[in-house]
Design a protein around this motif. Sequence first.
Motif, PDB file in Angstrom:
ATOM      1  N   TRP A  20      35.634  41.444 -34.806  1.00 20.45           N
ATOM      2  CA  TRP A  20      35.099  40.374 -33.967  1.00 20.45           C
ATOM      3  C   TRP A  20      36.121  39.244 -33.893  1.00 20.45           C
ATOM      4  CZ3 TRP A  20      30.993  40.685 -30.892  1.00 20.45           C
ATOM      5  CH2 TRP A  20      29.976  41.596 -31.189  1.00 20.45           C
ATOM      6  N   ARG A  80      27.107  39.495 -38.130  1.00 19.77           N
ATOM      7  CA  ARG A  80      27.335  40.882 -37.755  1.00 19.77           C
ATOM      8  C   ARG A  80      28.544  41.425 -38.504  1.00 19.77           C
ATOM      9  NH1 ARG A  80      24.321  42.238 -33.073  1.00 19.77           N
ATOM     10  NH2 ARG A  80      22.384  41.068 -33.367  1.00 19.77           N
ATOM     11  N   THR A 103      26.514  39.221 -28.812  1.00 23.56           N
ATOM     12  CA  THR A 103      25.623  39.985 -29.689  1.00 23.56           C
ATOM     13  C   THR A 103      24.245  40.202 -29.078  1.00 23.56           C
ATOM     14  OG1 THR A 103      25.045  37.935 -30.891  1.00 23.56           O
ATOM     15  CG2 THR A 103      26.836  39.278 -31.788  1.00 23.56           C
TER      16      THR A 103
END
Length: 249
Positions: free
Chosen positions: A187, A182, A159
């Motif tokens: 992910w 996030r 990130t």
Amino acid sequence: MTGSSPETVPSVWLCREPASQNQTAPEWLTDFEQATVAGFSGLKRREYLCSRWLIRQALAGTSGIAGEICRPVDGRPVCSVHPPGWHLSLSHSHGLSACAVAARPGLGLDIEPLGRHPHWQKVVRRWFTPGEQAWLLAGNQCENFLKVWTLKEAWLKATGRGIAGNLQTLEVGPDFRLSGDRGGNDWIASVGQVNDFLVTLVYRHSGNSLPSGCLLQTPQESLRAERPAAVVTSLKWLFHNHITVLEQE
């Protein structure tokens, strides 16, 4: 380990660094790399040259083109110039180098030797979330701490952030359920082991296939890049979990 589709599963490539600390800089280095390594000596020089060799091996093994014509961008090697379109993440620890390759941005790799951090409880109390502190300290297993630590390191690399003030942006539960700050449902984090090292990769991918990973034969002192190195052993994945969105208090 070849392919160039946007849905190509990431790959992880590792190697032990050569014993010598005084290798001659190989001709296949770019001008930027030649200038950079000229300022290094000893262990730092060995680590830099080995990582550049490993980048070529990783890009060649992933794309299928010759290693000596592969090259990363100048500066921090976060992606490739040739072949274009590949994203990179590097990690080094105690004589082991690692390089991850993916077709999408959002890639973070971290390696740590098992058994490290004799005072890991202090790190947990100072930097981890209250929930992580509760289960890690109650269980009192350094290996679980190392898994959580490498997950956080890989997450921050993926990130684009540093450690300071950001270690709690990923929370890890006792069953290694993962929650990050996030958004997106693509992910993924994979934690594996090769010999006595933990290998953790965070990346974005729409599928659920495990990354590929292998330990390559230690490069010779000449650091020849045109031939693919032999695979010594495959990376053993311990778990592979999606990262959900962290609930805000």
